[in-house]
Motif scaffolding. Structure first.
Motif, mmCIF file in Angstrom:
data_model
loop_
_atom_site.group_PDB
_atom_site.id
_atom_site.type_symbol
_atom_site.label_atom_id
_atom_site.label_comp_id
_atom_site.label_asym_id
_atom_site.label_seq_id
_atom_site.Cartn_x
_atom_site.Cartn_y
_atom_site.Cartn_z
ATOM 1 N N PRO A 269 -71.951 -63.029 72.311
ATOM 2 C CA PRO A 269 -72.504 -62.407 71.767
ATOM 3 C C PRO A 269 -74.469 -63.110 72.529
ATOM 4 O O PRO A 269 -74.089 -64.401 73.070
ATOM 5 C CB PRO A 269 -72.986 -62.282 69.916
ATOM 6 N N PRO A 270 -74.376 -62.050 72.546
ATOM 7 C CA PRO A 270 -75.587 -62.421 73.255
ATOM 8 C C PRO A 270 -77.538 -63.083 72.350
ATOM 9 O O PRO A 270 -76.619 -63.162 71.500
ATOM 10 C CB PRO A 270 -76.781 -60.484 73.403
ATOM 11 N N GLY A 271 -77.672 -63.806 73.195
ATOM 12 C CA GLY A 271 -78.926 -64.608 72.255
ATOM 13 C C GLY A 271 -78.555 -65.349 71.203
ATOM 14 O O GLY A 271 -79.224 -66.756 70.420
ATOM 15 N N VAL A 272 -77.072 -66.716 72.018
ATOM 16 C CA VAL A 272 -76.720 -67.661 71.301
ATOM 17 C C VAL A 272 -76.441 -68.604 72.472
ATOM 18 O O VAL A 272 -76.313 -68.410 74.243
ATOM 19 C CB VAL A 272 -75.848 -67.142 70.460
ATOM 20 N N HIS A 273 -76.476 -69.727 72.548
ATOM 21 C CA HIS A 273 -75.843 -70.977 72.990
ATOM 22 C C HIS A 273 -74.504 -71.581 72.730
ATOM 23 O O HIS A 273 -74.476 -72.041 71.618
ATOM 24 C CB HIS A 273 -77.708 -71.915 73.388
ATOM 25 N N THR A 274 -73.689 -71.225 73.484
ATOM 26 C CA THR A 274 -72.487 -71.749 73.454
ATOM 27 C C THR A 274 -71.820 -72.253 74.020
ATOM 28 O O THR A 274 -72.418 -72.972 75.110
ATOM 29 C CB THR A 274 -71.430 -69.902 73.279
ATOM 30 N N TYR A 275 -70.887 -73.659 73.850
ATOM 31 C CA TYR A 275 -70.637 -74.993 73.803
ATOM 32 C C TYR A 275 -69.220 -74.031 73.643
ATOM 33 O O TYR A 275 -68.465 -74.592 72.546
ATOM 34 C CB TYR A 275 -70.628 -75.524 72.688
ATOM 35 N N ALA A 276 -67.864 -74.947 74.799
ATOM 36 C CA ALA A 276 -67.190 -74.147 74.079
ATOM 37 C C ALA A 276 -66.294 -75.878 74.926
ATOM 38 O O ALA A 276 -66.475 -76.758 76.082
ATOM 39 C CB ALA A 276 -66.821 -73.432 75.325
ATOM 40 N N TYR A 277 -64.630 -76.525 74.448
ATOM 41 C CA TYR A 277 -64.397 -77.601 74.723
ATOM 42 C C TYR A 277 -62.830 -76.944 74.364
ATOM 43 O O TYR A 277 -62.593 -76.108 73.576
ATOM 44 C CB TYR A 277 -64.501 -78.366 72.561
ATOM 45 N N LEU A 278 -62.719 -77.947 75.371
ATOM 46 C CA LEU A 278 -60.853 -77.127 75.949
ATOM 47 C C LEU A 278 -60.028 -78.327 75.775
ATOM 48 O O LEU A 278 -60.126 -79.369 76.431
ATOM 49 C CB LEU A 278 -61.385 -76.538 77.701
ATOM 50 N N ASP A 279 -59.110 -77.433 75.200
ATOM 51 C CA ASP A 279 -57.601 -78.658 75.433
ATOM 52 C C ASP A 279 -57.174 -78.463 76.461
ATOM 53 O O ASP A 279 -56.284 -77.080 76.578
ATOM 54 C CB ASP A 279 -56.423 -78.108 74.261
ATOM 55 N N VAL A 280 -56.436 -79.060 77.477
ATOM 56 C CA VAL A 280 -55.721 -78.797 78.714
ATOM 57 C C VAL A 280 -54.641 -79.851 78.698
ATOM 58 O O VAL A 280 -53.940 -80.789 78.225
ATOM 59 C CB VAL A 280 -55.926 -79.715 79.910
ATOM 60 N N THR A 281 -53.248 -78.461 78.655
ATOM 61 C CA THR A 281 -52.288 -78.359 78.753
ATOM 62 C C THR A 281 -51.337 -78.767 80.052
ATOM 63 O O THR A 281 -51.322 -77.885 80.661
ATOM 64 C CB THR A 281 -50.881 -78.052 77.165
ATOM 65 N N LYS A 282 -50.250 -79.513 80.714
ATOM 66 C CA LYS A 282 -50.204 -79.889 81.651
ATOM 67 C C LYS A 282 -48.311 -80.573 81.269
ATOM 68 O O LYS A 282 -48.240 -80.567 81.190
ATOM 69 C CB LYS A 282 -50.377 -80.692 82.371
ATOM 70 N N TYR A 283 -47.539 -78.992 82.128
ATOM 71 C CA TYR A 283 -46.220 -78.989 81.395
ATOM 72 C C TYR A 283 -45.540 -79.757 83.422
ATOM 73 O O TYR A 283 -46.095 -78.529 83.733
ATOM 74 C CB TYR A 283 -45.743 -77.893 81.198
ATOM 75 N N ILE A 284 -44.294 -80.724 83.119
ATOM 76 C CA ILE A 284 -44.193 -81.000 84.669
ATOM 77 C C ILE A 284 -42.653 -81.028 84.138
ATOM 78 O O ILE A 284 -42.292 -81.505 83.112
ATOM 79 C CB ILE A 284 -44.735 -82.143 84.560
#
Length: 387
Positions: A269-284
């Motif tokens: 939404p507007p008017g916020v400071h958002t922090y996004a943390y990602l999980d990275v999964t790699k399939y081989i």
């Protein structure tokens, strides 16, 4: 009682016990599910009886030996799977696609004397699911709208009516390094209209790759962007297929893979400071051969195979077979589906059960690439921006 009478009574009791035991054994052999014993009991001759007794003895011996071998193996505590952890020196940062919830600037609509009906009708080009646009619309009005659509340069209209990159993304930095967002941002059409993809560069052969690499885990070590959603320039009427919400929609994906912001994006939404943390999964995959066949559908517009690109091509092929046009946000040089095509053909096909089944049948058995990376939002938090 004499001694002879006592011996006679004991003998009678013993004979009675033998009869009881014989009856019990007979009943067991006739009703047991141990079929070898049943066959031996009912054998009509001695060789047959010997065969079945031998078979039962050998089977029981094999059973005991198997139990012994399994217990012996278990006692050695064997290891079938070994898990090792390798720490990468760096991680390629994903591509980030940003979309404004509002596809058309209210200022552009007003400056060009575009009516609400025209905007609603044009927005049908992005609606795969049926809408209620045709309710209470006369045939004459629809014909006028079709004439207006035919007079447009569709892609130019989408570009002019949408917020530009400079209007949307005001500041960017990665791991403390400030860079020009819009000098490298790639425009991409989605179901939300014109969007922008950051963090991607293109080789001379057209293959896209990640612009950034992250070396340690920190909110300051990733991508930071200031985005202006221009709430004051939102259209003040509801457009079917869009949303009345304000803000942006974000999607993380591989650089060479098309964005799935319509299905996998998350809203800010507007008017916020958002922090996004990602999980990275790699399939081989352990397979040594090179995966990449998209069933019987070629990938003419993608240099690198991806599951998402394959799905896009299958949907495009099915819609072409049914309606002889291409969705506005799909790659290709075939004619674009106009609102009348969407309402009369694409939307009925997409909502019809047989059409959905046909799409699912076409997607059955799609190959997943041998090296496949999935980005999932592990944690997200927002704080109010200080004004």
């Amino acid at each position: 009682m004499t001694e002879k009478e006592s011996e006679k009574e004991e003998k009678g009791s013993s004979d009675e016990l033998e009869v009881i035991n014989h009856e019990l054994n007979k009943d067991f052999l006739e009703t047991t599910t141990f079929h070898g014993l049943v066959m031996a009991y009912h054998a009509s001759n001695t060789p047959e009886k010997i065969f079945w007794i031998s078979a039962c003895t050998i089977g029981f011996g094999l059973l005991v030996s198997q139990i012994f071998l399994l217990l012996s193996r278990y006692s050695t505590h064997p290891i079938n799977t070994i898990v090792t952890r390798h720490y990468a020196d760096e991680l390629s940062f994903p591509a980030v696609t940003l979309c404004n919830f509002n596809s058309f600037k209210a200022s552009y609509i007003a400056a060009n004397n575009i009516t609400e009906s025209q905007v609603r009708y044009f927005r049908e080009m992005f609606n795969v699911v049926p809408s209620y646009f045709k309710l209470n619309r006369s045939q004459a009005e629809v014909q006028q709208l079709d004439a207006w659509i035919d007079s447009l340069d569709i892609m130019q209209f989408v570009t002019d009516a949408a917020f530009t990159c400079e209007e949307t993304i005001r500041f960017c930095q990665f791991s403390g390094e400030v860079f020009d967002c819009c000098a490298e941002a790639l425009p991409v059409l989605t179901g939300h209209g014109l969007c922008w993809t950051l963090g991607v560069r293109t080789h001379s052969n057209g293959t896209r790759y990640s612009r950034f690499a992250q070396y340690f885990q920190s909110s300051d070590a990733g991508l930071s962007a200031w985005v202006n959603v221009h709430s004051e320039d939102y259209t003040d009427f509801y457009i079917p297929g869009s949303t009345q919400d304000q803000g942006i929609r974000i999607n993380f994906h591989l650089p060479h893979s098309p964005t799935t912001v319509d299905t996998d994006g998350y809203a800010v939404p507007p008017g916020v400071h958002t922090y996004a943390y990602l999980d990275v999964t790699k399939y081989i995959s352990l397979r040594s051969d090179n995966w990449g066949d998209c069933v019987n559908f070629p990938l003419p517009h993608y240099n690198v195979y991806s599951y998402e690109a394959c799905v896009n091509n299958i949907i495009a092929s099915e819609i072409w077979d049914q309606c002889h046009c291409r969705l506005i946000f799909q790659l290709g040089d075939t004619p674009t589906c106009k609102p009348k095509d969407m309402i009369t053909c694409v939307q009925p096909f997409a909502s019809d059960q047989s059409g959905v089944v046909r799409l699912l049948e076409s997607m059955r058995g799609l190959e997943v690439p041998s090296n496949y990376v999935v980005f999932q939002l592990a944690k997200e938090q927002s704080t109010q921006v200080h004004s």
